[in-house]
Design an enzyme around this catalytic site. Sequence first.
Site, PDB file in Angstrom:
ATOM      1  CE  LYS A   1      -4.214  -1.953   1.928  1.00 58.83           C
ATOM      2  NZ  LYS A   1      -5.261  -1.898   2.952  1.00 58.83           N
TER       3      LYS A   1
ATOM      4  CG  HIS B   1       7.757   4.770  16.905  1.00 56.56           C
ATOM      5  ND1 HIS B   1       8.275   3.902  17.850  1.00 56.56           N
ATOM      6  CD2 HIS B   1       8.793   5.102  16.100  1.00 56.56           C
ATOM      7  CE1 HIS B   1       9.569   3.736  17.621  1.00 56.56           C
ATOM      8  NE2 HIS B   1       9.911   4.456  16.578  1.00 56.56           N
TER       9      HIS B   1
ATOM     10  CB  VAL C   1       6.658 -10.775  11.240  1.00 54.89           C
ATOM     11  CG1 VAL C   1       5.985 -11.415  12.453  1.00 54.89           C
ATOM     12  CG2 VAL C   1       5.623 -10.425  10.183  1.00 54.89           C
TER      13      VAL C   1
ATOM     14  CD  GLU D   1       6.595   0.759  16.633  1.00 56.90           C
ATOM     15  OE1 GLU D   1       6.473   1.227  17.772  1.00 56.90           O
ATOM     16  OE2 GLU D   1       7.593   0.109  16.248  1.00 56.90           O
TER      17      GLU D   1
ATOM     18  CG  HIS E   1      18.851  -3.213  16.153  1.00 55.88           C
ATOM     19  ND1 HIS E   1      17.867  -3.503  17.068  1.00 55.88           N
ATOM     20  CD2 HIS E   1      19.073  -4.358  15.460  1.00 55.88           C
ATOM     21  CE1 HIS E   1      17.496  -4.766  16.940  1.00 55.88           C
ATOM     22  NE2 HIS E   1      18.210  -5.303  15.969  1.00 55.88           N
TER      23      HIS E   1
END
Length: 265
Positions: free
Chosen positions: A23, A121, A47, A140, A156
């Site tokens: 989308k 977010h 995921v 999210e 990260h």
Amino acid sequence: MDGRDWKRFLLPYEQAVEELKVKFKTLRGELKSREEYAPIEFVTGRVKKISSMLEKAKRLSVPMDQLESGIEDIAGIRIMCQFVEDINTLAEQIRERQDMTVLYEKDYITNKKPSGYRSYHIIIEYPVQTGLGMKRILAEIQIRTLAMNFWATIEHSLNYKYKEQLPDDVRARLSRAAEAAFILDQEMSNIRGEIVASQLMFEDNSNLVNRVLSNIQALYFYHRVREAAQFQLRFNEIWETEVGLSELAADLEAALSRAKKGDSN
């Protein structure tokens, strides 16, 4: 840990990620096709891994039977933008969409995290049509600039290496790097008009070249071989300087119009 079928549990989230990626990529393509400015640079999604999900549930004291409501980012979409201003534009577009419901937003750009992390977010409720019927899940959407994303990716990786226990010197250097990335974003915003104008000029020229070459091929289709060859020679002559490309495109379109009507003049 309960004995649930984790693969089946994650299926709706995997479906949601794929649908949302399509989308937002489609939105970008649609704006580009209308020759409008697109605030989206590129889109990724994932995921959450089962191990990461369980670790987060433990850290937040989320019971195993409440994972679907207690962990909001099992499905995650990340959208990168060129400019900080694009983030606000895109967030407003998401709020206006009818195919998802915004539950709440977290602004880590205005209110950065102590580590220096910046991102916007949006927690949404998204309906997924499964084989067992419609299922509403939480997802999210993270919206960042390219500079913010580069910094967050490095942070990260370092947090993974040091198991969330960064040495003080690394933490300090990361903080300075975060400020440097934000200064870069601010500088890019200051010359945003020049950058966007240059990008649009490049895209306009690219579209014009594509149209010229497509129309030359169309003349061959209508068996206007000599005429097509003449236009190809003209294109080759002006390709280096690009002077006269607009005139060539106009002449080509007129020739193609005559060809479609069967006019040999």
